[in-house]
Motif scaffolding. Sequence first.
Motif, PDB file in Angstrom:
ATOM      1  N   GLU A 292      -2.716  10.925  -0.302  1.00  0.00           N
ATOM      2  CA  GLU A 292      -3.915  11.020  -1.143  1.00  0.00           C
ATOM      3  C   GLU A 292      -4.027   9.815  -2.081  1.00  0.00           C
ATOM      4  O   GLU A 292      -5.108   9.231  -2.238  1.00  0.00           O
ATOM      5  N   LEU A 293      -2.904   9.431  -2.704  1.00  0.00           N
ATOM      6  CA  LEU A 293      -2.950   8.301  -3.634  1.00  0.00           C
ATOM      7  C   LEU A 293      -3.151   6.978  -2.895  1.00  0.00           C
ATOM      8  O   LEU A 293      -3.822   6.073  -3.399  1.00  0.00           O
ATOM      9  N   HIS A 294      -2.577   6.880  -1.693  1.00  0.00           N
ATOM     10  CA  HIS A 294      -2.808   5.680  -0.870  1.00  0.00           C
ATOM     11  C   HIS A 294      -4.292   5.560  -0.542  1.00  0.00           C
ATOM     12  O   HIS A 294      -4.896   4.481  -0.680  1.00  0.00           O
ATOM     13  N   HIS A 295      -4.891   6.655  -0.124  1.00  0.00           N
ATOM     14  CA  HIS A 295      -6.323   6.684   0.210  1.00  0.00           C
ATOM     15  C   HIS A 295      -7.168   6.320  -1.013  1.00  0.00           C
ATOM     16  O   HIS A 295      -8.136   5.560  -0.925  1.00  0.00           O
ATOM     17  N   HIS A 296      -6.777   6.872  -2.167  1.00  0.00           N
ATOM     18  CA  HIS A 296      -7.508   6.625  -3.412  1.00  0.00           C
ATOM     19  C   HIS A 296      -7.433   5.141  -3.798  1.00  0.00           C
ATOM     20  O   HIS A 296      -8.425   4.526  -4.198  1.00  0.00           O
ATOM     21  N   ALA A 297      -6.227   4.566  -3.667  1.00  0.00           N
ATOM     22  CA  ALA A 297      -6.042   3.149  -3.993  1.00  0.00           C
ATOM     23  C   ALA A 297      -6.882   2.261  -3.084  1.00  0.00           C
ATOM     24  O   ALA A 297      -7.515   1.291  -3.535  1.00  0.00           O
ATOM     25  N   GLN A 298      -6.909   2.611  -1.800  1.00  0.00           N
ATOM     26  CA  GLN A 298      -7.697   1.825  -0.851  1.00  0.00           C
ATOM     27  C   GLN A 298      -9.181   1.898  -1.175  1.00  0.00           C
ATOM     28  O   GLN A 298      -9.915   0.909  -1.064  1.00  0.00           O
ATOM     29  N   GLY A 299      -9.627   3.083  -1.620  1.00  0.00           N
ATOM     30  CA  GLY A 299     -11.031   3.257  -2.021  1.00  0.00           C
ATOM     31  C   GLY A 299     -11.390   2.365  -3.201  1.00  0.00           C
ATOM     32  O   GLY A 299     -12.474   1.761  -3.234  1.00  0.00           O
ATOM     33  N   ILE A 300     -10.491   2.277  -4.170  1.00  0.00           N
ATOM     34  CA  ILE A 300     -10.710   1.400  -5.328  1.00  0.00           C
ATOM     35  C   ILE A 300     -10.811  -0.055  -4.865  1.00  0.00           C
ATOM     36  O   ILE A 300     -11.705  -0.797  -5.291  1.00  0.00           O
ATOM     37  N   ALA A 301      -9.889  -0.458  -3.989  1.00  0.00           N
ATOM     38  CA  ALA A 301      -9.881  -1.836  -3.488  1.00  0.00           C
ATOM     39  C   ALA A 301     -11.167  -2.153  -2.731  1.00  0.00           C
ATOM     40  O   ALA A 301     -11.791  -3.208  -2.948  1.00  0.00           O
ATOM     41  N   ASP A 302     -11.589  -1.245  -1.862  1.00  0.00           N
ATOM     42  CA  ASP A 302     -12.809  -1.476  -1.073  1.00  0.00           C
ATOM     43  C   ASP A 302     -14.035  -1.594  -1.978  1.00  0.00           C
ATOM     44  O   ASP A 302     -14.875  -2.475  -1.788  1.00  0.00           O
ATOM     45  N   ARG A 303     -14.136  -0.707  -2.943  1.00  0.00           N
ATOM     46  CA  ARG A 303     -15.285  -0.690  -3.840  1.00  0.00           C
ATOM     47  C   ARG A 303     -15.364  -1.962  -4.685  1.00  0.00           C
ATOM     48  O   ARG A 303     -16.433  -2.445  -5.014  1.00  0.00           O
ATOM     49  N   ARG A 304     -14.203  -2.521  -5.007  1.00  0.00           N
ATOM     50  CA  ARG A 304     -14.152  -3.712  -5.867  1.00  0.00           C
ATOM     51  C   ARG A 304     -13.994  -5.008  -5.065  1.00  0.00           C
ATOM     52  O   ARG A 304     -13.801  -6.072  -5.643  1.00  0.00           O
ATOM     53  N   ASN A 305     -14.042  -4.897  -3.742  1.00  0.00           N
ATOM     54  CA  ASN A 305     -13.917  -6.065  -2.867  1.00  0.00           C
ATOM     55  C   ASN A 305     -12.568  -6.780  -3.067  1.00  0.00           C
ATOM     56  O   ASN A 305     -12.488  -8.005  -3.164  1.00  0.00           O
ATOM     57  N   LEU A 306     -11.510  -5.965  -3.141  1.00  0.00           N
ATOM     58  CA  LEU A 306     -10.158  -6.483  -3.290  1.00  0.00           C
ATOM     59  C   LEU A 306      -9.352  -6.194  -2.029  1.00  0.00           C
ATOM     60  O   LEU A 306      -9.663  -5.259  -1.285  1.00  0.00           O
ATOM     61  N   LYS A 307      -8.309  -6.976  -1.792  1.00  0.00           N
ATOM     62  CA  LYS A 307      -7.346  -6.660  -0.736  1.00  0.00           C
ATOM     63  C   LYS A 307      -6.194  -5.881  -1.369  1.00  0.00           C
ATOM     64  O   LYS A 307      -5.726  -6.237  -2.450  1.00  0.00           O
ATOM     65  N   LEU A 308      -5.741  -4.858  -0.673  1.00  0.00           N
ATOM     66  CA  LEU A 308      -4.623  -4.061  -1.168  1.00  0.00           C
ATOM     67  C   LEU A 308      -3.481  -4.079  -0.158  1.00  0.00           C
ATOM     68  O   LEU A 308      -3.673  -3.783   1.022  1.00  0.00           O
ATOM     69  N   HIS A 309      -2.282  -4.440  -0.627  1.00  0.00           N
ATOM     70  CA  HIS A 309      -1.069  -4.319   0.190  1.00  0.00           C
ATOM     71  C   HIS A 309      -0.249  -3.181  -0.414  1.00  0.00           C
ATOM     72  O   HIS A 309       0.178  -3.253  -1.563  1.00  0.00           O
ATOM     73  N   TRP A 310      -0.042  -2.146   0.373  1.00  0.00           N
ATOM     74  CA  TRP A 310       0.671  -0.929  -0.053  1.00  0.00           C
ATOM     75  C   TRP A 310       2.022  -0.930   0.650  1.00  0.00           C
ATOM     76  O   TRP A 310       2.100  -0.833   1.863  1.00  0.00           O
ATOM     77  N   ASN A 311       3.105  -1.071  -0.120  1.00  0.00           N
ATOM     78  CA  ASN A 311       4.426  -1.240   0.484  1.00  0.00           C
ATOM     79  C   ASN A 311       5.380  -0.157  -0.031  1.00  0.00           C
ATOM     80  O   ASN A 311       5.721  -0.137  -1.219  1.00  0.00           O
ATOM     81  N   LEU A 312       5.816   0.728   0.871  1.00  0.00           N
ATOM     82  CA  LEU A 312       6.777   1.766   0.495  1.00  0.00           C
ATOM     83  C   LEU A 312       8.156   1.129   0.310  1.00  0.00           C
ATOM     84  O   LEU A 312       8.715   0.560   1.236  1.00  0.00           O
ATOM     85  N   ILE A 313       8.690   1.234  -0.914  1.00  0.00           N
ATOM     86  CA  ILE A 313       9.971   0.616  -1.250  1.00  0.00           C
ATOM     87  C   ILE A 313      11.131   1.577  -1.026  1.00  0.00           C
ATOM     88  O   ILE A 313      12.199   1.207  -0.557  1.00  0.00           O
TER      89      ILE A 313
END
Length: 407
Positions: A292-313
Motif C-alpha cells: 500500500e505504501l509503495h503504491h502510495h509513493a508511486q502515486g505521489i511521484a507520478d502526480r509530481r512528475n518525479l522518478k521514484l526508486h523503491w529499494n527494499l533494504i
Amino acid sequence: MRRIEALAAISEDAQGVTRTFGTPAFLQGSALVKSWMDAAGLSTRLDSIGNVRGRLVSRAAGAKTFVIASHIDTVVNAGKYDGPLGVLMGLDLLEQLVQSPVELPFHVELIAFSDEEGVRYHTTYLGSKVVAGSFDFNLLTKPDAQGISLTQAIDTMGGNAQLLPADALAADQWLGYFETHIEQGPVLWERNIPVALVTAIAGQQRVELTWQGMAGHAGTVPMHMRQDALAGAAEFVLAAEQFGVANTQELVATVGKLDVRHAASNVIPGEVVCSLDLRSADAARLATAYDELHHHAQGIADRRNLKLHWNLIQYTAPVSCAPEMNTLLAQAITESGYAVVPLVSGAGHDAVPISAVSPATMLFIRCFKGISHNPLENVELADVAAAVQVAERFLQLLFSHYSSSSH
C-alpha cells in the motif's frame, strides 16, 4: 548496577556511551565482561565473531544447552542499559548457580553478543546469527565507512572468519533461549509495573526511497513547472505518518532519514533520499502495508512528475515467542507477585535469529519513560531486583521441568 556503570564508562566518546562492533572501546568492554565471567567460575571464551561466552556444564547424559544472552554493542550516543543489562543479569543468575548445590539438568551458556545494533556494517544480529548458524558469509567482504571489510575487522579482533561455522550451536543442541531487556517503550512505565512477558517480536521492512526530479533556480522556475524532489518526499513523509496513525493497532511507520542531495537555499531540490521503517507483529498485514505504501509513493511521484526508486533494504519476519517457555515465564512472574503483562516488542532483538533454531522467550524490564537509544535511558533498582527475582524463579521452574524426576 556497579557493573553496568563500569561497562558504560568504556566508550568511544567521552559524552555518551558508544561501543560499536570491533572498535578498541568494544574490545575493552568485551575483555571486562569476560573477566567477570572468569571470576564467576564459568568456562569462558571469545568466539570468532567476538561474542563473549561463559558456560556451566551439566553432568547429565545427553544434556542440551539453555542460553541466556543479550548484546554489549551499542548505537552511537546510547544509554547504559540496552543490551548490557540482560548480559549482566544473566551473569548474576549464573553466579548464584555456581554457588548453589543444584544439579544442572542441562548446560547453561551465557552469551554477550558482539553485534546486535548493526551500526558499523549496517547489518543486524551478526553475533547471534553466528551462534544460530545463519550467518551470511557474503557479508565478509562488506566494508565499513573507513573501507575496512568485516573479515579485516574479525582479524583485528583476534578472530578467524574461516572458523565462524564452528561457533554455531547445532540446532539439536538447543534447549531454549532467554533474554531480558529494557522495554524501550512506555507501557510498563505508565502502568508502574516492573516486568512484562514478551509474546512476539514485530517483523520489519526497511526501504530506501530515491526521489528524482529536476534541480533548478529557486528564483526563475515558475511553481507550476517544478519537479521538486523534496516536496514529493515531504508529501510521502506525512502520508507514511497518516498511514501509521490510521492503522495504529496493527503497525507503525516511520521516516527517520532524509537526505537532500546538493542542498542549497536557492536551489529547487533535484534528488532526495529518504527511509521507511515499517513494523508489525502480523506478517500478512506487514506485507499488505508494504504494498500500500509503495503504491502510495508511486502515486505521489507520478502526480509530481518525479522518478521514484523503491529499494527494499531489509526484511525480517515477525517472531512469536515459544508457548511452553512463555507459560513457565508467566508462572515465574505470577509466583514472584507481579501481574502478567503481555507485550509485543516493536524493536528487534537477538531472540529473532535464535528463534529459528530454539524455543525463545523474553522478559521486559520497565525503563524511564520508555526512553532508549539515548543517554537518558534509565532503570530503577527495584525494577531490576524484580526482574532478577522473576528470572531466578524461571530458572528454578525450568530445572524442575527438565530434571530427570519430571520425566
